[in-house]
Design an enzyme around this catalytic site. Structure first.
Site, PDB file in Angstrom:
ATOM      1  N   PHE A 100       0.825  -1.349  -0.053  1.00  0.00           N
ATOM      2  CA  PHE A 100      -0.109   0.146  -0.223  1.00  0.00           C
ATOM      3  C   PHE A 100       1.058   1.373   0.084  1.00  0.00           C
ATOM      4  O   PHE A 100       1.853   1.517   0.644  1.00  0.00           O
ATOM      5  CB  PHE A 100      -1.002   0.107   1.148  1.00  0.00           C
ATOM      6  N   ASP A 101       0.522   2.207  -0.730  1.00  0.00           N
ATOM      7  CA  ASP A 101       0.913   3.538  -0.688  1.00  0.00           C
ATOM      8  C   ASP A 101       0.207   4.199   0.535  1.00  0.00           C
ATOM      9  O   ASP A 101      -0.882   3.789   0.850  1.00  0.00           O
ATOM     10  CB  ASP A 101       0.584   4.528  -1.968  1.00  0.00           C
TER      11      ASP A 101
END
Length: 238
Positions: free
Chosen positions: A13-14
């Site tokens: 995930f960003d």
């Protein structure tokens, strides 16, 4: 053949902009200063100025770089100058909040996948973000850990090496992010399956995030983390 949600072991995930409301936090922090100073304030103008300032040649690591950025954009927004206000903007980052759907969605996804954070933020900021999100991550990679920022492939390669040490592979990763520039385009080039969380779906433009040279059509596309978690649960048998 297209992959399904059951084909993944990891989700990467960003964080800032995908899970943490970066634009809301930045605009809210600047707006508070403007309100105290009694000057009008335009949030979209602030985001446009931020984007231009953030990607100047003398850029530093985020969010310490907000001190420099404030000095660049404050005069253009009519905000009071000075180190104290610049430092205030930087320090406010620790209180930036998740999007309303982020924490619950991550908790649901963590039941099925190992979640790995990949953020261009410094470690001190990530620790605040992770706590606000309920500390859902199996591992976290920051600019301090990697020595580089996305979309540099070297950032991703360090994550691949970590996964491989656990006996996994990049083919088992679904990369989830809102930034076409920092994440979706490069993840496609590196052979990852990706999922675009289009946080600005109801707004024009790219806001505080740099516009990509070309749009990359994602493998999966949702407008919220909640929608991603719902899709995973609806397509996989518990």
């Amino acid at each position: 053949m297209a992959k399904g949600f059951g084909d993944f072991r990891y989700m990467t995930f960003d964080v800032v902009g995908t899970l943490i409301d970066f634009e809301g936090g930045l605009v809210g922090s600047l707006e508070a200063i403007a309100r105290e100073a009694g000057v009008p304030f335009d949030g979209e103008e602030a985001l446009n100025l931020y984007r231009a300032a953030r990607y100047m040649p003398d850029v530093q690591h985020f969010p310490d770089d907000l001190v420099r950025v404030y000095g660049v954009i404050a005069p253009k927004l009519g905000l009071p100058a000075g180190e104290s206000h610049a430092q205030r903007l930087r320090d406010a980052v620790k209180d930036w909040r998740p999007f309303p759907d982020s924490t619950d969605a991550l908790a649901r996804l963590a039941k099925r996948y190992k979640l790995i954070a990949m953020t261009n933020a410094q470690r001190w900021a990530f620790e605040h973000f992770s706590r606000a999100l309920g500390n859902p991550f199996h591992a976290g990679f920051t600019v301090d850990d990697t020595g580089t920022e996305k979309p540099d492939p070297a950032f991703f390669e360090q994550v691949f090496a970590f996964v491989e040490k656990e006996g996994g592979s990049r083919e088992q990763i679904l990369h989830v992010a809102q930034s076409q520039y920092h994440d979706i385009g490069i993840s496609r080039k590196l052979g990852l399956t990706n999922c675009w969380i289009q946080r600005r779906h109801a707004q024009a433009g790219y806001g505080g995030t740099i516009e990509p040279e070309r749009f990359t059509e994602p493998d999966f596309h949702f407008t919220s983390m909640g929608a991603l978690a719902d899709a995973v649960e609806s397509r996989l048998v518990a």
